[in-house]
Design an enzyme around this catalytic site. Structure first.
Site, PDB file in Angstrom:
ATOM      1  N   HIS A  27       0.844  -1.193   0.000  1.00 16.31           N
ATOM      2  CA  HIS A  27       0.000   0.000   0.000  1.00 16.31           C
ATOM      3  C   HIS A  27       0.881   1.247   0.000  1.00 16.31           C
ATOM      4  CE1 HIS A  27      -3.853  -1.983   0.864  1.00 16.31           C
ATOM      5  NE2 HIS A  27      -3.115  -2.851   1.544  1.00 16.31           N
ATOM      6  N   THR A  86      14.198  -6.845   3.239  1.00 11.72           N
ATOM      7  CA  THR A  86      13.851  -5.526   2.719  1.00 11.72           C
ATOM      8  C   THR A  86      14.781  -5.065   1.606  1.00 11.72           C
ATOM      9  OG1 THR A  86      15.221  -4.434   4.373  1.00 11.72           O
ATOM     10  CG2 THR A  86      12.907  -4.821   4.962  1.00 11.72           C
ATOM     11  N   LYS A  87      15.883  -5.794   1.400  1.00  8.58           N
ATOM     12  CA  LYS A  87      16.812  -5.451   0.312  1.00  8.58           C
ATOM     13  C   LYS A  87      17.310  -6.736  -0.332  1.00  8.58           C
ATOM     14  CE  LYS A  87      21.188  -5.246   2.782  1.00  8.58           C
ATOM     15  NZ  LYS A  87      22.422  -4.517   2.952  1.00  8.58           N
ATOM     16  N   LYS A 111      26.379 -14.948   7.383  1.00  7.26           N
ATOM     17  CA  LYS A 111      27.451 -15.864   7.042  1.00  7.26           C
ATOM     18  C   LYS A 111      27.513 -16.026   5.525  1.00  7.26           C
ATOM     19  CE  LYS A 111      28.882 -20.636   7.896  1.00  7.26           C
ATOM     20  NZ  LYS A 111      28.569 -21.893   8.575  1.00  7.26           N
TER      21      LYS A 111
END
Length: 185
Positions: free
Chosen positions: A116, A163-164, A182
């Protein structure tokens, strides 16, 4: 005797299920050399084809999962196991979700291609594809947000929020937001 019964079960299943599901999905490791895929089909029939959860999806998918748009979901039939868990949310009404060969999706994972708009919740941001490389593993209760690319052999720790992107792959990521814990050889 048991092997004969399994062969009969597979042949009966192949005949009946090919009328309910698209044949292109009824092949591969879960169907050709195993009865497990056929058992999934039988388990899914009532809730999927009669009650109507995920009714239009042309492959067996547990009623405990939610698939937004199966046409925007790209995967190898050898990875049909990813649709038999519980609680997975493939939110891809707009935007594709691409699962690389051999990738595992654990229960309660959310893959979200569109969010949204902040400040205008009645509207959505532009959809962005999610691409998971080959032999990735997304741990239970994780969320992968729009536009994420995970390279081959990326392991997402349970409960992570990705998120990335981590396009280089060969790593273990975890946390909120997910970060590299790791590197794998």
């Amino acid at each position: 005797m048991k092997k004969v019964a399994i062969k009969i079960f597979i042949e009966i299943s192949r005949l009946i299920m090919s009328t309910l599901y698209n044949k292109q999905y009824l092949k591969g490791r879960w169907f050709d050399n195993s009865s497990k895929g056929w058992r999934w089909c039988w388990r899914c029939i009532f809730m999927q084809k009669i009650v109507g959860y995920n009714r239009r999806i042309p492959f067996p998918v547990s009623h405990r999962n939610n698939v937004g748009n199966y046409k925007n979901l790209i995967f190898n039939p050898n990875d049909m196991n990813n649709f038999q868990n519980f609680g997975c949310y493939y939110q891809n009404f707009h935007g594709k979700i691409i699962l690389g060969d051999g990738t595992y999706i654990a229960p309660n994972v959310g893959l979200i291609t569109q969010n949204h708009k902040i400040g205008d919740l009645d509207n959505h941001e532009e959809a962005k594809d999610i691409i998971l490389g080959e032999k990735c593993w997304v741990g239970m209760n994780s969320t992968i947000l729009p536009g994420i690319i995970l390279g081959d052999k990326t392991i997402v720790g349970a409960g992570s929020v990705v998120t990335k992107s981590f396009p280089e792959g060969n790593c273990v990521i975890a946390g909120n937001p997910a970060k590299i814990l790791k590197r794998l050889d």
